[in-house]
Scaffold this active site. Structure first.
Site, short mmCIF file in Angstrom:
data_model
loop_
_atom_site.label_atom_id
_atom_site.label_comp_id
_atom_site.label_asym_id
_atom_site.label_seq_id
_atom_site.Cartn_x
_atom_site.Cartn_y
_atom_site.Cartn_z
CB CYS A 174 -9.02 3.92 -8.45
SG CYS A 174 -8.12 2.36 -8.40
CB CYS B 176 -4.62 5.54 -6.49
SG CYS B 176 -5.12 4.43 -7.84
CD GLU C 200 -10.45 2.15 -5.32
OE1 GLU C 200 -10.22 2.99 -4.45
OE2 GLU C 200 -9.61 1.27 -5.65
CG HIS D 234 -5.54 -0.30 -7.54
ND1 HIS D 234 -5.17 1.00 -7.34
CD2 HIS D 234 -4.39 -0.99 -7.77
CE1 HIS D 234 -3.85 1.11 -7.45
NE2 HIS D 234 -3.35 -0.09 -7.72
#
Length: 187
Positions: free
Chosen positions: A119, A116, A88, A86
């Site tokens: 993260c 999410c 992040e 992801h």
């Protein structure tokens, strides 16, 4: 021989036109999606880079310490076939490498979509001081991402209200709308 030469020129012209059309899209997008915060603008730029290259969803992140960007990343789930890549996480990995430390105390993460659970907890593990996000978990769901389902399992989103701050949502919603209109893979 002359026909081959003209055909080659025609193909070259078509390829150049396609290249310039892509650049025009890039320039137009950078000019039309305006974030008030310069770090969120950098996160949006990261996200645009990722979606232009088919790396994943419209999630870009930057990490800032003392007014300087020390880490960058965008969603690489499709580009790496890695469900944990992801934006992040990519930015955290980049910042830790750049800083030579696993401790990102004193840093703020700016990201185009509310993190999410994975993260969010990665930010906490990295000792990031705060997170500024653009689009909400519900906005992520509106473009086909399932963060909300995982968030409901945990049920702790409300306790992070002082850690998570929504900024530049309108600019990030424009990014999400652009992504929604593009041909893309939902994962």
């Amino acid at each position: 021989m002359i026909a081959v030469k003209h055909t080659f020129r025609l193909i070259s012209c078509i390829l150049l036109m396609a290249l310039f059309a892509g650049c025009a899209w890039a320039d137009q997008t950078e000019e039309t999606i305006k974030a008030d915060n310069p770090y969120m603008a950098a996160a949006i730029s990261e996200a645009l880079d990722g979606i232009r290259n088919g790396h994943g969803g419209p999630f870009g992140s930057v990490i800032v310490k003392n007014g300087e960007i020390v880490g960058r990343g965008h969603n690489m789930v499709l580009g790496r076939n890695d469900s944990t890549a992801h934006g992040e996480i990519e930015a955290i990995r980049n910042a830790e490498k750049q800083m030579g430390s696993y401790d990102l105390s004193g840093c703020i993460l700016y990201t185009t979509g509310e993190p999410c659970p994975m993260c969010l907890y990665a930010c906490l593990w990295a000792n990031i001081d705060a997170v500024c996000y653009g689009c909400t978990i519900a906005d992520n769901a509106d473009i086909g991402f399932r963060d909300e389902a995982f968030d409901q399992m945990d049920g702790s989103r409300g306790q992070w209200s002082e850690y998570l701050t929504c900024i530049d949502r309108d600019a990030c919603l424009q990014l999400f709308q652009l992504y929604k209109e593009m041909e893309h893979i939902i994962y």
